[in-house]
Design an enzyme around this catalytic site. Structure first.
Site, PDB file in Angstrom:
ATOM      1  CE  LYS A 216      -3.509   2.360   2.699  1.00  0.00           C
ATOM      2  NZ  LYS A 216      -4.468   2.334   3.806  1.00  0.00           N
ATOM      3  NE  ARG A 289      -6.688  -3.752  10.857  1.00  0.00           N
ATOM      4  CZ  ARG A 289      -6.061  -2.600  10.952  1.00  0.00           C
ATOM      5  NH1 ARG A 289      -4.913  -2.401  10.334  1.00  0.00           N
ATOM      6  NH2 ARG A 289      -6.575  -1.618  11.667  1.00  0.00           N
ATOM      7  CD  GLU A 374      -2.060  -4.366  11.381  1.00  0.00           C
ATOM      8  OE1 GLU A 374      -2.607  -4.043  10.315  1.00  0.00           O
ATOM      9  OE2 GLU A 374      -0.893  -4.787  11.430  1.00  0.00           O
ATOM     10  CG  HIS A 405      -5.267 -35.976  16.224  1.00  0.00           C
ATOM     11  ND1 HIS A 405      -5.391 -37.201  16.821  1.00  0.00           N
ATOM     12  CD2 HIS A 405      -6.256 -35.917  15.298  1.00  0.00           C
ATOM     13  CE1 HIS A 405      -6.388 -37.874  16.268  1.00  0.00           C
ATOM     14  NE2 HIS A 405      -6.940 -37.109  15.331  1.00  0.00           N
ATOM     15  CE  LYS A 538       5.398  -1.151   9.991  1.00  0.00           C
ATOM     16  NZ  LYS A 538       4.465  -0.401   9.149  1.00  0.00           N
TER      17      LYS A 538
END
Ligand code: F6P
Length: 574
Positions: A216, A289, A374, A405, A538
């Site tokens: 983006k 997202r 988020e 399992h 970041k």
């Protein structure tokens, strides 16, 4: 900031009533089902193709009544209307939130009505212009009209992106594998760990590989680093095979045929060397997202084709319309969001399992982790004030029966409450039979999907109704192990059943969870569309990078723990 201060949910009468019920709450699913023969049908709802059974949830008419009142008091329906109308409900970024516009059909009666202009732009025109461009490109790749620089048709599309620019496309690609055109394959590189791109490209032929750089912002460290590595790989492979000399012209020509981009930042795309003609845009009103149904899905459009992609978008739209038009009492995303609020805020569940009983949805839990966490992992409300209650459950899961399992033990008999969504389809893509059987439990000719589904139904039944100590004893179990073999039941589940995993159904499932997230976020008063919480890490990574690369003064300025860890890393690094 266009939004008013959120309602404090904890101040409402509905919240107080729910808190009162939760105090000493003793659910009794066995009793509730015995007393009410209509419970299953009363709590089973339809949203497009999805049949959703909430009856094995820890819910009564009284609880549901208060939850619905809470939704009304919090203005869930009004805020949804505001969202789809293009109001800037993403207040911290001052943006509209219009993923629902990505799936508005080109024609027909729509709400909001056409022309749908937001911030001076006709949204439908823009969306369909880009969609047509993506479709046109995808058709060229699928037909072989688009070739690599040596004239060979593209066989592998490698999507390079991370977060919303990866999780959505990879999840949908995996979900819709049966729809992928023969001779085409998509791969997905996301991690900045160089092993990721190495492994994904190791066996590829550069001449038949197309990279899609999906970002983006076109500023994400992982994606741009991987894009540069991919570009080097392309040049080297083509150079080694004699298909390319190392002139700028040849190199640029190779990039033009082997790289396209998806981004809102077309200037940065150009700076990377990708022809803006081969770039597909989207808009800042699509959150990462929430972007799988934008041009971010180009890799999947190439793989499954425009017709299937249109069906996928129609699936989203059907659930958007369900969300918009269905009264709260029967509105599936609202009801599921409300139940999540009940479980997490009142019954203190901390996590929520998503358990797809179709292998094709194996990446759906990972996809939902970004969508839900988020979006709703926030400690301040949209007006900057602190939240007044817990927010954001931890979403997790694995496909059934693998999960059975592994971790189901804890869901069945652990001390924590873990609400779980079970998702299944009636018709498998591959209806295989076990011709041999085992001569005992499995008869020859057994429909394997039926066996799979028996597990789906058995798990929710066991979780709801458990097994009492007396029932265990009645099987002749030794008294000493009766407690260990007893199941308390009253462990809440939601069952979601679809006819088959079509492109439309995958779109419907995604939209369902988008609107569940919306419902919860609205009740908590948070901005579910920003993600400031990922920024600090970041920034620090870039700041720390020189120290990790051996810069002594950068190392010196770190805190003592980080400094010692980096020093140890440098000692170990060969
Ligand atoms: O790290 C968070 C995030 O901003 C996500 O919200 C987004 O999906 C991802 O990074 C990737 O961002 P971009 O598409 O801009 O590369």
């Amino acid at each position: 900031m266009t939004e008013e201060a959120p309602v404090d949910p904890t101040s409402t009468d509905a919240w107080k009533a729910l808190a009162g019920i939760a105090d000493g709450f003793s659910p009794d699913l066995r009793g509730w089902f015995d007393a009410d023969p209509d419970r299953a049908s009363r709590y089973t709802f339809q949203a497009a193709d999805l049949t959703v059974d909430l009856s094995k949830g820890l819910v009564t008419e009284e609880i549901l009544g208060h939850l619905l009142q809470l939704a009304k008091d919090s203005g869930v329906a009004e805020r949804y209307e505001a969202m789809i109308s293009g109001e800037h409900i993403n207040v911290t970024e001052d943006r509209a939130v219009l993923h629902t516009a990505l799936r508005r059909p080109a024609t027909g009666e729509l709400t909001p009505a056409k022309p749908f202009v937001v911030d001076g732009e006709d949204v439908d025109v823009e969306v369909h212009k880009t969609l047509d461009k993506v479709f046109g490109f995808a058709e060229k790749v699928r037909s072989g009209a688009w070739t690599g620089v040596t004239g060979k048709r593209i066989e592998t599309v490698v999507n390079i992106g991370i977060g919303g620019s990866d999780l959505g496309p990879v999840m949908v690609y995996e979900a819709l594998k049966p729809y992928v055109q023969k001779g085409l394959e998509a791969r997905f590189v996301s991690n900045i760990d160089p092993s990721d791109i190495y492994e994904k490209t190791a066996d590829l032929d550069a001449e038949t590989t197309l990279f899609i750089v999906a970002s983006k912002t076109f500023g994400t460290l992982e994606t741009l680093t991987n894009a540069r590595l991919a570009r080097e790989w392309l040049w080297k492979q083509l150079g080694d095979s004699g298909a390319l000399d190392d002139s700028d012209e040849a190199r640029n020509g190779a990039v033009a045929k082997h790289f396209v981009a998806v981004s809102t930042a077309l200037d940065k795309v150009k700076a990377f060397g990708i022809d803006p003609e081969n770039a597909f845009g989207f808009w800042d009103w699509v959150g990462g997202r929430y972007s799988v149904d934008s041009a971010i899905g180009t890799s999947v459009v190439i793989a499954i084709g425009p017709d299937n992609w249109t069906e996928f978008l129609n699936g989203f739209h059907a659930v958007d319309e369900h969300m918009r038009t269905t009264p709260l009492e029967e509105n599936v995303p609202v009801l599921m969001g409300l139940l999540n609020v009940w479980y997490s805020n009142f019954l203190k569940a901390q996590s929520h399992a998503v358990l797809p009983y179709t292998q094709y949805l194996h990446r759906f839990p990972a996809y939902l982790q970004q969508l839900t966490m988020e979006s709703n992992g926030k400690m301040v409300r949209w007006d900057g004030s602190p939240v007044t209650t817990d927010t954001g459950e931890i979403f997790w899961g694995e496909p059934g029966t693998n999960g059975q399992h592994a971790f189901y033990q804890l869901i069945h008999q652990g001390t924590r409450l873990i609400p779980a969504d079970f998702i299944a389809v009636a018709n498998p893509a591959h209806p295989l039979k076990d011709d041999t059987g085992d001569g005992a439990a499995v008869a020859p000719g057994q429909d394997v999907h039926a066996l799979f589904m028996a597990n789906f139904f058995a798990q929710t039944k066991a979780l709801a109704f458990g097994k009492t100590a007396d029932e265990v004893r009645a099987e002749g179990t030794k008294e000493a192990v009766v407690p260990a073999r007893t199941f308390s039941g009253n462990r809440p589940t939601t069952s979601i059943l679809a006819p088959e995993l079509t492109p439309s159904v995958v779109g419907q499932l995604i939209a369902l969870y988008e609107h569940i997230v919306f419902t919860e976020g609205t009740i908590w008063g948070i901005d579910s569309f920003d993600q400031w919480g990922v920024e600090l890490g970041k920034q620090l990574a870039l700041q720390i990078a020189p120290a990790v690369d051996g810069d002594a003064s950068a190392l010196e300025s770190q805190d003592s723990s980080t400094k010692a860890l980096i020093a140890r890393y440098l000692e170990l690094r060969k």
